[in-house]
Enzyme design. Structure first.
Site, PDB file in Angstrom:
ATOM      1  N   GLU A 249       0.833  -1.206   0.000  1.00  9.38           N
ATOM      2  CA  GLU A 249       0.000   0.000   0.000  1.00  9.38           C
ATOM      3  C   GLU A 249       0.867   1.256   0.000  1.00  9.38           C
ATOM      4  O   GLU A 249       0.648   2.195  -0.763  1.00  9.38           O
ATOM      5  CB  GLU A 249      -0.921  -0.023   1.222  1.00  9.38           C
ATOM      6  CG  GLU A 249      -1.930   1.098   1.280  1.00  9.38           C
ATOM      7  CD  GLU A 249      -2.865   0.963   2.472  1.00  9.38           C
ATOM      8  OE1 GLU A 249      -3.589   1.928   2.761  1.00  9.38           O
ATOM      9  OE2 GLU A 249      -2.874  -0.105   3.120  1.00  9.38           O
ATOM     10  N   GLY A 282      -7.808   5.271   7.729  1.00  8.15           N
ATOM     11  CA  GLY A 282      -8.620   5.143   8.920  1.00  8.15           C
ATOM     12  C   GLY A 282      -8.042   4.183   9.944  1.00  8.15           C
ATOM     13  O   GLY A 282      -8.148   4.402  11.151  1.00  8.15           O
ATOM     14  N   ALA A 283      -7.410   3.106   9.470  1.00  9.87           N
ATOM     15  CA  ALA A 283      -6.889   2.084  10.375  1.00  9.87           C
ATOM     16  C   ALA A 283      -5.370   2.023  10.410  1.00  9.87           C
ATOM     17  O   ALA A 283      -4.797   1.493  11.352  1.00  9.87           O
ATOM     18  CB  ALA A 283      -7.445   0.714   9.990  1.00  9.87           C
ATOM     19  N   THR A 285      -1.367   3.905   8.896  1.00  8.99           N
ATOM     20  CA  THR A 285      -0.665   5.004   8.246  1.00  8.99           C
ATOM     21  C   THR A 285       0.634   4.463   7.678  1.00  8.99           C
ATOM     22  O   THR A 285       1.237   3.542   8.243  1.00  8.99           O
ATOM     23  CB  THR A 285      -0.404   6.161   9.229  1.00  8.99           C
ATOM     24  OG1 THR A 285       0.120   7.280   8.517  1.00  8.99           O
ATOM     25  CG2 THR A 285       0.572   5.768  10.323  1.00  8.99           C
TER      26      THR A 285
END
Length: 550
Positions: A249, A282-283, A285
């Protein structure tokens, strides 16, 4: 297109990132600190003296719409207007903006050439990437042409829906059907003759990772089945519907941003500096940057944080790490849990239906939040109130405990939570820093409302300056935004603005040790193309052998 010496998930491409473990948020880290720190200095330190505000003079304005919190439910959100990266004089958005299907003369052709580079390839091809995030699912419909030796990106169509797949725990069929509104849009955009050769992938991120193996597997299986049965696109069986590793990601977000900024393409001038990309979801970083080691005997330590990639004909060594549990929504939960725990230590209020003073809520505000008992995993509701203790300084002291800056650092230097990271001050002292996702969503409304912020460079200290004002509560807001009903309503309806801005500042200043005067940029789109990991992952997907559904 890019390669890694540690091929893994994406081996069939010209190079893959490779799977690996993610470092989870360790509850015991802050709890041990809390027991030691709160008992001794909690009462004085957490609610200590307050400074005068550094915020500038009166601010007239209009507030842009914001991204709803994780518990919001919006059935369908159209693509937002293009927003360039803020505050960059040297590297601008592309001179020729991507067009989009609404003004594309022929969706099955391209204006760049009349025949493909290879006769075995179609003139144009599409690719679909669904980002199944913790707060919602988003589809990116990308158009490429094959005028050259590798696919050339033209434009994207972006749509999103809420809530995310992780909100459908125990209802896998409903989770799969929630993506229909996105895939139906893809059917409208992609020409019928090209659909069977259009690859589609669904990559879930931190939200689904946190759901647990059984629940997440059931949802992914249902999504895979629905794609096979209902839609004509080419689903890659091995990697088509997966929970993406956090490191992928981050690296893909770095590729996307630097590709669109033209810092890593084959025609990029030599010695063009790349951007560090910091993505706040949201969950989780992520941070990815290309460190420069100036000392002859210095180099990056080996490990899963290290990526050797080749992109645009140049080899690069990247540092990356994904912090699971340090996304904005998870950070909120951690702060609330710690505040409730501190209340129980002081016997000043804890447990179900208790009223707990929370310095991370703006003064005069309150919010009922769900808190999880770390011993029993039971959840209960607590009324958090800001009262007269809400302030940036007080909240920052709570956040510092959550950041676990003093966790054991086995391999030095460390950022926070005991994670190795080359010093940004030493290895990336003047490089450009690009902040994505919630960094943008929380800061952009204030930029729109503040002429001075819109016209001057942003700095790490900007988050602290805003937090100081927001945390002081409604009387202070009235002095700055009283004439702006929309902004006042937004601040009144979201008491955690104080917490959000304070956490972001702590992440940058305390966690990554960026100086308060370090210039940063925020971004959401570059002329219609969403910043984030999706384009980078799609560049990998279309860089392999083209396959069509039989």
């Amino acid at each position: 297109m890019f390669a890694s010496r540690r091929s893994g998930t994406y081996d069939r491409l010209e190079g893959g990132m490779g799977p690996g473990r993610s470092t989870g948020f360790r509850l015991t880290a802050w709890k041990k600190l809390a027991v030691g720190a709160v008992v001794i200095i909690g009462l004085v330190y957490a609610f200590g003296p307050r400074k005068e505000s550094m915020f500038p003079s009166t601010i007239p304005s209009v507030l842009d719409s914001d991204v709803p919190d994780v518990d919001s439910s919006v059935p369908y959100v159209p693509a937002p207007a293009p927003v360039p990266v803020h505050n960059d004089d040297k590297i601008s958005t592309p001179k020729t903006a991507p067009t989009g299907p609404e003004n594309d003369p022929d969706l099955s052709k391209t204006v760049h050439c009349t025949a493909p580079y290879k006769s075995s390839l179609p003139l144009v091809q599409y690719a679909l990437m669904i980002d199944a995030g913790s707060t919602g699912s988003r589809i990116h419909i990308y158009k490429f042409n094959n005028c050259g030796p590798s696919p050339m990106y033209e434009y994207e169509v972006f749509r999103m829906t809420q809530p995310g797949l992780s909100s459908y725990a125990g209802r896998p069929r409903d989770a799969a059907q929630s993506l229909d509104v996105l895939l139906d849009e893809a059917v409208k955009v992609v020409p019928e003759a090209l659909r069977a050769c259009t690859p589609v992938a669904v990559k879930a991120t931190a939200g689904l990772r946190l759901l647990g193996a059984a629940e997440s597997t059931a949802i992914l299986d249902a999504v895979r089945l629905r794609l096979h049965e209902k839609y004509p696109f080419n689903l890659q069986d091995a990697d088509g519907v997966v929970i993406m590793d956090g490191k992928d990601e981050g690296v893909y977000a770095w590729i996307t941003a630097n590709y669109l900024m033209n810092t890593i393409r084959s025609d990029t001038p030599a010695n063009t500096p790349t951007y560090a990309v910091l993505d706040l979801g949201g969950a989780s970083t992520q941070i990815v940057f290309e460190p420069i080691f100036s000392k002859p005997d210095s180099s990056m330590e080996d490990g899963e944080h290290k990526y050797d990639i080749t992109f645009g004909g140049k080899q690069r060594i990247l540092y990356q790490h994904s912090y699971l549990g340090y996304g904005l929504m998870r950070a909120r939960q951690s702060v609330h849990r710690l505040v409730e725990f501190m209340g129980s230590m002081r016997s000043s209020g804890s447990g179900a239906n208790a009223t707990v003073v929370n310095p991370c809520l703006a003064r005069g505000t309150s919010k009922v939040v769900d808190v999880e008992d770390t011993r029993t995993s039971d959840k209960f509701s607590v009324n958090m109130v800001g009262q007269d203790v809400g302030s940036f300084e007080n909240c920052n002291r709570i956040v510092e405990l959550v950041m676990a800056k003093d966790a054991i650092c086995e391999l030095k230097p460390c950022s926070f939570n005991g994670v190795y990271q080359p010093s940004l001050l030493e290895t990336f002292p003047s490089g450009k820093v690009l902040l994505l996702s919630y960094f943008y969503d929380r800061l952009q409304p204030f930029i729109a409302a503040t002429p001075s912020l819109a016209s001057e460079p942003l700095h790490v200290s900007t988050f602290a300056t805003l937090a100081e004002q927001v945390c002081q509560g409604k009387p202070s807001w009235t002095g700055y935004w009283g004439s702006n009903a929309a902004l006042m309503e937004e601040l009144e309806g979201r008491p955690e603005w104080c917490l959000d801005l304070t956490f972001m500042h702590a992440l940058l200043r305390l966690g990554y040790e960026l100086g308060g005067d370090r210039e940063v940029q925020i971004g959401k789109q570059i002329e219609g193309t969403e910043l984030g990991w999706c384009l980078g992952a799609t560049l990998a997907m279309v860089g392999g052998e083209l396959r069509c559904r039989v």
